[in-house]
Design a protein around this motif. Structure first.
Motif, PDB file in Angstrom:
ATOM      1  N   THR A   4     -15.595  10.646   0.240  1.00 49.78           N
ATOM      2  CA  THR A   4     -14.208  10.823   1.102  1.00 49.78           C
ATOM      3  C   THR A   4     -13.959   9.851   1.953  1.00 49.78           C
ATOM      4  O   THR A   4     -12.819   9.163   2.363  1.00 49.78           O
ATOM      5  N   LYS A   5     -15.138   9.672   2.936  1.00 53.84           N
ATOM      6  CA  LYS A   5     -15.008   8.844   4.134  1.00 53.84           C
ATOM      7  C   LYS A   5     -14.992   7.341   3.523  1.00 53.84           C
ATOM      8  O   LYS A   5     -14.053   6.716   3.993  1.00 53.84           O
ATOM      9  N   ILE A  10     -11.146   2.421   2.764  1.00 55.78           N
ATOM     10  CA  ILE A  10     -10.638   1.432   1.925  1.00 55.78           C
ATOM     11  C   ILE A  10      -9.246   1.776   1.912  1.00 55.78           C
ATOM     12  O   ILE A  10      -8.406   0.613   1.966  1.00 55.78           O
ATOM     13  N   ALA A  11      -8.784   2.840   1.675  1.00 58.66           N
ATOM     14  CA  ALA A  11      -7.192   2.956   1.671  1.00 58.66           C
ATOM     15  C   ALA A  11      -6.678   2.414   2.957  1.00 58.66           C
ATOM     16  O   ALA A  11      -5.587   1.870   2.770  1.00 58.66           O
ATOM     17  N   ARG A  12      -6.983   2.643   4.067  1.00 54.23           N
ATOM     18  CA  ARG A  12      -6.423   2.397   5.573  1.00 54.23           C
ATOM     19  C   ARG A  12      -6.423   0.961   5.411  1.00 54.23           C
ATOM     20  O   ARG A  12      -5.455   0.242   5.875  1.00 54.23           O
ATOM     21  N   GLN A  13      -7.537   0.172   5.040  1.00 54.57           N
ATOM     22  CA  GLN A  13      -7.776  -1.179   5.048  1.00 54.57           C
ATOM     23  C   GLN A  13      -6.531  -1.869   4.006  1.00 54.57           C
ATOM     24  O   GLN A  13      -5.921  -2.654   4.477  1.00 54.57           O
ATOM     25  N   CYS A  14      -6.638  -1.396   2.923  1.00 52.78           N
ATOM     26  CA  CYS A  14      -5.610  -1.815   1.933  1.00 52.78           C
ATOM     27  C   CYS A  14      -4.124  -1.459   2.394  1.00 52.78           C
ATOM     28  O   CYS A  14      -3.317  -2.252   2.170  1.00 52.78           O
ATOM     29  N   MET A  47      -3.220  11.696  -0.157  1.00 54.26           N
ATOM     30  CA  MET A  47      -2.479  10.841   0.921  1.00 54.26           C
ATOM     31  C   MET A  47      -1.128  10.737   0.804  1.00 54.26           C
ATOM     32  O   MET A  47      -0.496  10.654  -0.469  1.00 54.26           O
ATOM     33  N   GLU A  48      -0.461  10.904   1.754  1.00 57.50           N
ATOM     34  CA  GLU A  48       1.110  10.414   1.870  1.00 57.50           C
ATOM     35  C   GLU A  48       1.236   9.256   2.379  1.00 57.50           C
ATOM     36  O   GLU A  48       0.912   8.798   3.291  1.00 57.50           O
ATOM     37  N   ILE A  49       2.096   8.463   1.327  1.00 58.25           N
ATOM     38  CA  ILE A  49       2.159   7.096   1.579  1.00 58.25           C
ATOM     39  C   ILE A  49       3.701   6.634   1.792  1.00 58.25           C
ATOM     40  O   ILE A  49       4.562   7.093   0.906  1.00 58.25           O
ATOM     41  N   SER A  50       3.880   5.793   2.648  1.00 60.31           N
ATOM     42  CA  SER A  50       5.255   5.073   2.672  1.00 60.31           C
ATOM     43  C   SER A  50       5.644   3.786   2.905  1.00 60.31           C
ATOM     44  O   SER A  50       4.455   3.013   3.410  1.00 60.31           O
ATOM     45  N   GLY A  51       6.355   2.991   2.433  1.00 57.44           N
ATOM     46  CA  GLY A  51       6.768   1.714   2.313  1.00 57.44           C
ATOM     47  C   GLY A  51       7.622   1.388   1.232  1.00 57.44           C
ATOM     48  O   GLY A  51       7.949   2.154   0.635  1.00 57.44           O
ATOM     49  N   PHE A  59      -0.340  -2.195  -2.856  1.00 54.14           N
ATOM     50  CA  PHE A  59      -1.220  -1.309  -2.288  1.00 54.14           C
ATOM     51  C   PHE A  59      -1.991  -0.442  -3.382  1.00 54.14           C
ATOM     52  O   PHE A  59      -3.166  -0.571  -3.190  1.00 54.14           O
ATOM     53  N   ILE A  60      -1.404   0.044  -4.091  1.00 51.73           N
ATOM     54  CA  ILE A  60      -2.035   0.944  -5.151  1.00 51.73           C
ATOM     55  C   ILE A  60      -2.805   0.159  -6.269  1.00 51.73           C
ATOM     56  O   ILE A  60      -3.849   0.548  -6.509  1.00 51.73           O
ATOM     57  N   GLU A  61      -2.255  -0.984  -6.488  1.00 47.70           N
ATOM     58  CA  GLU A  61      -2.714  -1.952  -7.364  1.00 47.70           C
ATOM     59  C   GLU A  61      -4.278  -2.383  -6.848  1.00 47.70           C
ATOM     60  O   GLU A  61      -5.297  -2.259  -7.442  1.00 47.70           O
ATOM     61  N   GLU A  62      -4.133  -2.858  -5.458  1.00 49.90           N
ATOM     62  CA  GLU A  62      -5.527  -3.206  -4.883  1.00 49.90           C
ATOM     63  C   GLU A  62      -6.418  -2.197  -4.472  1.00 49.90           C
ATOM     64  O   GLU A  62      -7.652  -2.227  -4.903  1.00 49.90           O
ATOM     65  N   LEU A  63      -5.737  -0.975  -4.522  1.00 48.37           N
ATOM     66  CA  LEU A  63      -6.816   0.105  -3.721  1.00 48.37           C
ATOM     67  C   LEU A  63      -7.389   0.423  -5.425  1.00 48.37           C
ATOM     68  O   LEU A  63      -8.603   0.828  -5.411  1.00 48.37           O
ATOM     69  N   SER A  64      -6.721   0.599  -6.452  1.00 45.80           N
ATOM     70  CA  SER A  64      -7.346   1.037  -7.652  1.00 45.80           C
ATOM     71  C   SER A  64      -8.201  -0.095  -7.980  1.00 45.80           C
ATOM     72  O   SER A  64      -9.435   0.384  -8.759  1.00 45.80           O
TER      73      SER A  64
END
Length: 90
Positions: A4-5, A10-14, A47-51, A59-64
């Motif tokens: 989780t950490k 990684i999610a925050r960075q992306c 995670m709740e995301i907005s943009g 974002f989702i593509e890179e995180l994936s």
């Protein structure tokens, strides 16, 4: 499986790279019991995301890609727009 950490890092960075905001973030027990046991480390990170749609897609593509390479798993987008992934507690 990613922990989780590491996933949140990684999610925050992306998100920063793509101009996406992460709102609320929480961890649930996958079966929905409402309580956890130390012997069962698996969790669902939500995670709740907005943009904009384009920002969110990139974002989702890179995180994936990152999570697939690191852990062989990918986040999924729920019908209500939350990003979810299975991870272990850390």
């Amino acid at each position: 499986m990613i922990n989780t950490k590491e996933y949140r890092r990684i999610a925050r960075q992306c998100a920063k790279t793509h101009g996406v905001q992460i709102g609320s973030s929480w961890t649930d027990e996958p079966t929905g019991r409402g309580w956890t046991l130390p012997s069962e480390p698996e969790r669902t990170v939500t995670m709740e995301i907005s943009g904009t749609q384009r920002q969110s897609e990139k974002f989702i593509e890179e995180l994936s890609i990152y999570t697939k390479l690191l852990a062989g798993t990918q986040p999924r987008l729920s019908p209500s727009g939350y990003l979810k992934i299975s991870a272990t507690v850390k």
